[in-house]
Design a protein around this motif. Sequence first.
Motif, PDB file in Angstrom:
ATOM      1  N   UNK A  50       0.843  -1.210   0.000  1.00  0.00           N
ATOM      2  CA  UNK A  50       0.000   0.000   0.000  1.00  0.00           C
ATOM      3  C   UNK A  50       0.877   1.258   0.000  1.00  0.00           C
ATOM      4  N   UNK A  64       2.108   1.786  -3.440  1.00  0.00           N
ATOM      5  CA  UNK A  64       1.029   2.309  -4.295  1.00  0.00           C
ATOM      6  C   UNK A  64       0.803   3.802  -4.027  1.00  0.00           C
ATOM      7  N   UNK A  65       0.869   4.177  -2.758  1.00  0.00           N
ATOM      8  CA  UNK A  65       0.703   5.595  -2.406  1.00  0.00           C
ATOM      9  C   UNK A  65       1.836   6.425  -2.992  1.00  0.00           C
ATOM     10  N   UNK A  98       1.232   6.930  -6.629  1.00  0.00           N
ATOM     11  CA  UNK A  98       0.193   7.956  -6.805  1.00  0.00           C
ATOM     12  C   UNK A  98       0.789   9.352  -6.632  1.00  0.00           C
ATOM     13  N   UNK A 147       2.646  10.236  -9.697  1.00  0.00           N
ATOM     14  CA  UNK A 147       1.691  10.600 -10.763  1.00  0.00           C
ATOM     15  C   UNK A 147       1.259  12.054 -10.623  1.00  0.00           C
ATOM     16  N   UNK A 148       0.873  12.423  -9.407  1.00  0.00           N
ATOM     17  CA  UNK A 148       0.411  13.794  -9.169  1.00  0.00           C
ATOM     18  C   UNK A 148       1.568  14.780  -9.381  1.00  0.00           C
ATOM     19  N   UNK A 154       2.049  15.553 -12.935  1.00  0.00           N
ATOM     20  CA  UNK A 154       0.997  16.443 -13.451  1.00  0.00           C
ATOM     21  C   UNK A 154       1.452  17.910 -13.363  1.00  0.00           C
ATOM     22  N   UNK A 189       2.764   8.391 -17.297  1.00  0.00           N
ATOM     23  CA  UNK A 189       1.510   8.246 -16.547  1.00  0.00           C
ATOM     24  C   UNK A 189       0.827   6.915 -16.852  1.00  0.00           C
ATOM     25  N   UNK A 190       0.839   6.525 -18.121  1.00  0.00           N
ATOM     26  CA  UNK A 190       0.182   5.262 -18.498  1.00  0.00           C
ATOM     27  C   UNK A 190       0.901   4.067 -17.876  1.00  0.00           C
ATOM     28  N   UNK A 215       0.072   3.949 -14.212  1.00  0.00           N
ATOM     29  CA  UNK A 215      -1.311   3.472 -14.042  1.00  0.00           C
ATOM     30  C   UNK A 215      -1.360   1.943 -14.146  1.00  0.00           C
ATOM     31  N   UNK A 264       0.144   0.274 -11.017  1.00  0.00           N
ATOM     32  CA  UNK A 264      -0.795   0.279  -9.881  1.00  0.00           C
ATOM     33  C   UNK A 264      -1.899  -0.754 -10.089  1.00  0.00           C
ATOM     34  N   UNK A 265      -2.440  -0.782 -11.295  1.00  0.00           N
ATOM     35  CA  UNK A 265      -3.541  -1.699 -11.620  1.00  0.00           C
ATOM     36  C   UNK A 265      -3.109  -3.152 -11.392  1.00  0.00           C
ATOM     37  N   UNK A 304      -2.488  -4.089  -7.608  1.00  0.00           N
ATOM     38  CA  UNK A 304      -3.707  -4.339  -6.827  1.00  0.00           C
ATOM     39  C   UNK A 304      -4.315  -5.685  -7.221  1.00  0.00           C
ATOM     40  N   UNK A 311      -7.454   4.146  -2.269  1.00  0.00           N
ATOM     41  CA  UNK A 311      -6.330   3.201  -2.335  1.00  0.00           C
ATOM     42  C   UNK A 311      -6.087   2.567  -0.957  1.00  0.00           C
ATOM     43  N   UNK A 340      -8.327   3.839 -10.335  1.00  0.00           N
ATOM     44  CA  UNK A 340      -6.928   4.040 -10.743  1.00  0.00           C
ATOM     45  C   UNK A 340      -6.879   4.469 -12.215  1.00  0.00           C
ATOM     46  N   UNK A 399      -6.191   8.565 -13.741  1.00  0.00           N
ATOM     47  CA  UNK A 399      -5.138   8.894 -14.717  1.00  0.00           C
ATOM     48  C   UNK A 399      -5.732   9.419 -16.023  1.00  0.00           C
TER      49      UNK A 399
END
Lengths: 117, 223
Positions: free
Chosen positions: A37, A40-41, A44, A47-48, A51, A63-64, A67, A70-71, A74, B97, B212, B216
């Motif tokens: 976790x 994953x955080x 994230x 990612x931000x 941006x 970014x892709x 993503x 992360x996908x 999980x 999350x 998720x 994005x």
Amino acid sequence: MTTVDHTRHDAHHAPTGHASPDDIHVHKSTSFYVKVAAALALVTAVEVGLYYLDIGKLFLPALLILMVVKFVTVVSLFMHLRFDNRLFSWLFYSGLFLAVIVYLIALLTFRVFDPTT
Amino acid sequence: MSEATLTETPTPDDDGVVETADHGTHIEYTDDHGHPETTTGLSNNKLGMWLFLGSECLLFGGLISTYMLYRGRHTGTPGPAQLWDIPLTSVSSFVLLMSSLTMVLAVSAAQQRDDRQTIVWLSVTALLGSTFVGAQVYEFTSFYHEGVGFTTSLFSSSFFTLTGFHGIHVTVGIILLMSLVGIISRSEVPGDKAEVVELIGLYWHFVDIVWIVIFTLVYLIPA
């Protein structure tokens, strides 16, 4: 730490003998899940951060990729698909890939990714 | 390692008549949790849940594609660049999350047959899910105050449909979690308790992975 619980489906006692050794309960320690976790955080947060930063042409692929990371994390570790029977993976990923292919074709037909339109 | 149990259960014939053991019995194998073994050796409930989640990919794929198609269609009305509140959405993404973490801890506790911990983690998951839905309601309300409603533009229609459908899925998940807390508290879970928690966990994680992708593709990648 990983412990494996074979209590649910014991091949010796199944009437057809089809019980799979993959269909088992997987117990991982709390610290393992907390580490996942936290990772994953962190992704994230990256990612931000991307941006707000200007990294040019690398922005979209970065970014892709994050993503997808992360996908898959999980699905594999929290949903236990990595440790579970492969039939579950086939069921889920076939639906996912079908969706991606169908809708990519649809979007390409409408030239969504063409910057000149 | 536990032993599977062998039970003999009288079964009805074509006329619905149950024959006695003298005339024939149906032999049913069950595992230590009391549900019958299947021909695949896999739980039919779990198989059905994964099939359902695979089909849900098609539903959300359609909604995301529709949004991608229409995200630039908002002439004269505010678009994504004017509306998005990335810090708020980032925090709500983080909350969802973390709810996946608490959900997997609930599943782990259920597999170790620790009802108290299971209830605690399920409740925390529901609380985090409610926080996410609250943030989404706040976001929708602020968009409405800025003059963007469901029918304002093709962009707004596709956006509200996509994120609204996701919000409904989260809400259904919260209802499932709270119902599960209730029936575990009363020890009224039918069948394998760990499996029931795991199935609802799979649904909850799916809601997380959909977000998720939405976070994005919808929020971070500019139109």
